[in-house]
Design a protein around this motif. Sequence first.
Motif, PDB file in Angstrom:
ATOM      1  N   ASN A  41      29.684  -3.109  35.016  1.00  0.00           N
ATOM      2  CA  ASN A  41      29.671  -2.847  33.578  1.00  0.00           C
ATOM      3  C   ASN A  41      28.253  -2.866  33.027  1.00  0.00           C
ATOM      4  O   ASN A  41      27.322  -3.357  33.677  1.00  0.00           O
ATOM      5  CB  ASN A  41      30.538  -3.879  32.850  1.00  0.00           C
ATOM      6  CG  ASN A  41      29.994  -5.294  33.003  1.00  0.00           C
ATOM      7  OD1 ASN A  41      29.105  -5.724  32.276  1.00  0.00           O
ATOM      8  ND2 ASN A  41      30.533  -6.031  33.986  1.00  0.00           N
ATOM      9  N   THR A  71      26.375  -3.607  29.087  1.00  0.00           N
ATOM     10  CA  THR A  71      26.595  -4.025  27.715  1.00  0.00           C
ATOM     11  C   THR A  71      25.382  -3.682  26.857  1.00  0.00           C
ATOM     12  O   THR A  71      24.255  -3.589  27.349  1.00  0.00           O
ATOM     13  CB  THR A  71      26.838  -5.542  27.621  1.00  0.00           C
ATOM     14  OG1 THR A  71      25.729  -6.236  28.226  1.00  0.00           O
ATOM     15  CG2 THR A  71      28.131  -5.933  28.316  1.00  0.00           C
ATOM     16  N   VAL A 129      34.843  -1.530  23.208  1.00  0.00           N
ATOM     17  CA  VAL A 129      35.150  -1.430  24.639  1.00  0.00           C
ATOM     18  C   VAL A 129      35.358   0.044  24.955  1.00  0.00           C
ATOM     19  O   VAL A 129      36.183   0.707  24.336  1.00  0.00           O
ATOM     20  CB  VAL A 129      36.406  -2.234  24.995  1.00  0.00           C
ATOM     21  CG1 VAL A 129      36.786  -2.033  26.465  1.00  0.00           C
ATOM     22  CG2 VAL A 129      36.200  -3.716  24.694  1.00  0.00           C
ATOM     23  N   SER A 171      28.567  -3.158  22.402  1.00  0.00           N
ATOM     24  CA  SER A 171      29.498  -2.386  23.228  1.00  0.00           C
ATOM     25  C   SER A 171      29.467  -2.849  24.674  1.00  0.00           C
ATOM     26  O   SER A 171      28.489  -3.449  25.136  1.00  0.00           O
ATOM     27  CB  SER A 171      29.166  -0.889  23.167  1.00  0.00           C
ATOM     28  OG  SER A 171      27.874  -0.630  23.682  1.00  0.00           O
ATOM     29  N   VAL A 224      38.587  -6.530  31.158  1.00  0.00           N
ATOM     30  CA  VAL A 224      37.495  -6.276  30.210  1.00  0.00           C
ATOM     31  C   VAL A 224      37.927  -6.646  28.793  1.00  0.00           C
ATOM     32  O   VAL A 224      37.158  -7.245  28.031  1.00  0.00           O
ATOM     33  CB  VAL A 224      37.044  -4.805  30.286  1.00  0.00           C
ATOM     34  CG1 VAL A 224      36.008  -4.507  29.211  1.00  0.00           C
ATOM     35  CG2 VAL A 224      36.469  -4.491  31.667  1.00  0.00           C
ATOM     36  N   ALA A 272      36.314  -9.327  26.237  1.00  0.00           N
ATOM     37  CA  ALA A 272      35.974  -8.979  24.865  1.00  0.00           C
ATOM     38  C   ALA A 272      36.569  -9.976  23.876  1.00  0.00           C
ATOM     39  O   ALA A 272      35.915 -10.397  22.909  1.00  0.00           O
ATOM     40  CB  ALA A 272      36.462  -7.563  24.551  1.00  0.00           C
ATOM     41  N   HIS A 306      38.071   0.048  20.376  1.00  0.00           N
ATOM     42  CA  HIS A 306      38.249   0.626  21.708  1.00  0.00           C
ATOM     43  C   HIS A 306      38.110   2.136  21.652  1.00  0.00           C
ATOM     44  O   HIS A 306      38.666   2.792  20.763  1.00  0.00           O
ATOM     45  CB  HIS A 306      39.629   0.248  22.254  1.00  0.00           C
ATOM     46  CG  HIS A 306      39.932   0.778  23.620  1.00  0.00           C
ATOM     47  ND1 HIS A 306      39.013   0.759  24.654  1.00  0.00           N
ATOM     48  CD2 HIS A 306      41.057   1.353  24.136  1.00  0.00           C
ATOM     49  CE1 HIS A 306      39.565   1.294  25.734  1.00  0.00           C
ATOM     50  NE2 HIS A 306      40.789   1.671  25.444  1.00  0.00           N
TER      51      HIS A 306
END
Length: 254
Positions: free
Chosen positions: A14, A16, A26, A55, A85, A89, A99
């Motif tokens: 991932n 961020t 997300v 994000s 995930v 979050a 999302h």
Amino acid sequence: MIEITAADGHIIPNKTVLQGSDSLVVMSHGITTDKEEDGLYTEFAESLLAPSFDSIRFDFRGHGESRVPSEQTTVAGELLDLMAVVKWARESGHRKIFHLATSFGASVTLLALSRFSFNDLSAVVFWNPVIDYHNTFIEPKVEWAREFFDQKEETELAYRAGTKVSETDFVIGPLMTMELLLLHPEQTIWPSSPPLLIIHGDADTCVPFSDAEEYMIRNHDSVTLHRVPGVDHGFDDKIQDVCQQTVQWFEEQD
């Protein structure tokens, strides 16, 4: 990279963008792509969402930096990835969670929402969503999947070791093929919360626009459809407009 592990032990790659916002988006990608969505998610996260929204974007198993071979990818596995995930979050300390799901990623969200509550999310956006596996893959209404799902009858798929997606190295394995035959994300009833905005090009050659239209009609109380005239799956020259509409939708619910 933040360490996020799915329930079966799969480590989820991932990225961020965390700049101190109290709102988090997300982002789920489509099939054969990855967390960058050919650079679109990268720019969207780093230049348009930030700094108003933090994000996280991630690779589903079998994609991007995941160590799982594509032929071992399953929809069930992708569901585990998404839920892991979303759990991160929810525990991240952000006041609001949003999302964004693109193409095949939207089908995973629909299946997750059919069994699990997402009512703590503030809003959802789908870009060119895969809603009906039968219409997108098995008996495609549009041209893209006709090149590789070329069986004369569905029974052939019970014996096919793999289906290579045209112009990619991605192979849809037999387990995922069975899921495409048996799962029905289009049957998910969208709840009253969170509100969903679907943005879809009506000249999409990969995913039928009509599926989005029919889904909105069946769920008109909580789903809004924005039709983008004359554009294909990547939104062509309308992509900046689509990004702005997405940010605006999130801001309206913030």
